[in-house]
Design an enzyme around this catalytic site. Sequence first.
Site, PDB file in Angstrom:
ATOM      1  CG  HIS A 143      29.229  34.565  34.934  1.00 39.72           C
ATOM      2  ND1 HIS A 143      30.110  33.893  33.903  1.00 39.72           N
ATOM      3  CD2 HIS A 143      28.932  35.844  34.707  1.00 39.72           C
ATOM      4  CE1 HIS A 143      30.227  34.411  32.963  1.00 39.72           C
ATOM      5  NE2 HIS A 143      29.716  35.995  34.155  1.00 39.72           N
ATOM      6  CG  ASP A 170      30.336  30.129  34.987  1.00 38.18           C
ATOM      7  OD1 ASP A 170      31.298  31.506  34.973  1.00 38.18           O
ATOM      8  OD2 ASP A 170      29.181  31.265  35.212  1.00 38.18           O
ATOM      9  CB  SER A 227      27.976  38.568  32.472  1.00 39.07           C
ATOM     10  OG  SER A 227      29.354  38.233  31.497  1.00 39.07           O
TER      11      SER A 227
END
Length: 426
Positions: free
Chosen positions: A408, A405, A161
């Site tokens: 990311h 998070d 990702s």
Amino acid sequence: MIPSGIMKPPRGKFPLQIIIITICVLLFIAVLYAERLSFLSSSSIFKFKTCPRKHTKSKSSKRTEDVRVNASWIDDRFDFDPEECNVANGKWVFNHSSKPLYSDTSCPYIDRQFSCVKNGRNDSDYLHWEWQPEDCTLPQFNPEQALKKLQGKRLLFVGDSLQRNQWESFVCLVQGIIPKKQKSMKRGRVHSVFKAKEYNATIEFYWAPFLVESNTDIRIIGDPKKRIIKVDAITERAKNWTGVDILVFNTYVWWMSGLRIKALWGSFANGEEGYEELDTSIAYKLGLKTWANWVDSTINPNKTRVFFTTMSPAHTKSADWGNMDGVKCFNETKPVRKKNHWGSGSNKGMMSVVAKVVKKMKVPVSVINITQISEYRIDAHSSVYTETGGKLLTEEERANPLNADCIHWCLPGVPDTWNQIFFAML
């Protein structure tokens, strides 16, 4: 003979007048020299730094005068050369006048996971930091030049990702100059393709979080304890990577579960038993060797260029940057300023594995070194301005630092600088 009545000067001594005159002359010269030295030391000429790596072309005398007058803005860094410039050695410089080439409203291809402004992030300073290497000048990303370099070619990002983070950044950096009818996006669970029709070019992403195969490639297994990696198998995925002009790989974060890796050789045909638990770095090395063997045996370096993006750091321990009262990267709004900061979210042993494997490969692999520059950017993660389980965090959930998070990155943001480096290397 000396006439009588005239005194003979003592042997070896000078008349007093000569001594006085000599002293005065020396003092006068010393004063002049001191004045000259003072002038030069206050002049910006001595602020020039030399760069031994490259010789600059000679300029005209008028140009030299201009340079001396404006020496305060002289930048002696040489033009970017990936063979000579250590891009990781530098600093983030705040430039409020700089603006990203896109926003998460102007680029329709950004996942909600990375759309921080859309998801409620109000501070904007994280968008105005520019990476400045100490040794060279990193060129700005030029969408038109990038597309010209991709004319008639396929560019494929392969990985997890975070590689999707970089892929979406690259697409957004170039798509703004392409007319609406001249571009298209086809999303897939594993393989996604953006087309720039006018340039007959594609910018693609292929989901392969370990590069090698596993039981959690497509059908994601959330529990790391149940994941098994086939460290010697890659063909089933890699057959989709052939015929590509530019390949950009990455793999790191999925290996870092904190557990020993369950590694399997051969087929899953006999069930998922027979695996062996290995230390992470050993399993990672075996997986990368399988990838390297595929590249060496399949890729024609005269037709395909291969890149490898180094690990993207996680910022899940605020104590790493001295914020003892913080929780992960929650509410961080400025980069770490300590030079060469390195936190627990980047594993130097794993980075060493990449370096050793790549060094022994027959096919040249250009390493996009993004780890050190990203280590400073505790302020630029998706944090609580993201989604989880396909749903955006509620206002109440955003108030909880544990939901941040810190793996990311917001788009626009740090991955744009990764692509700035990648663009310079193309």
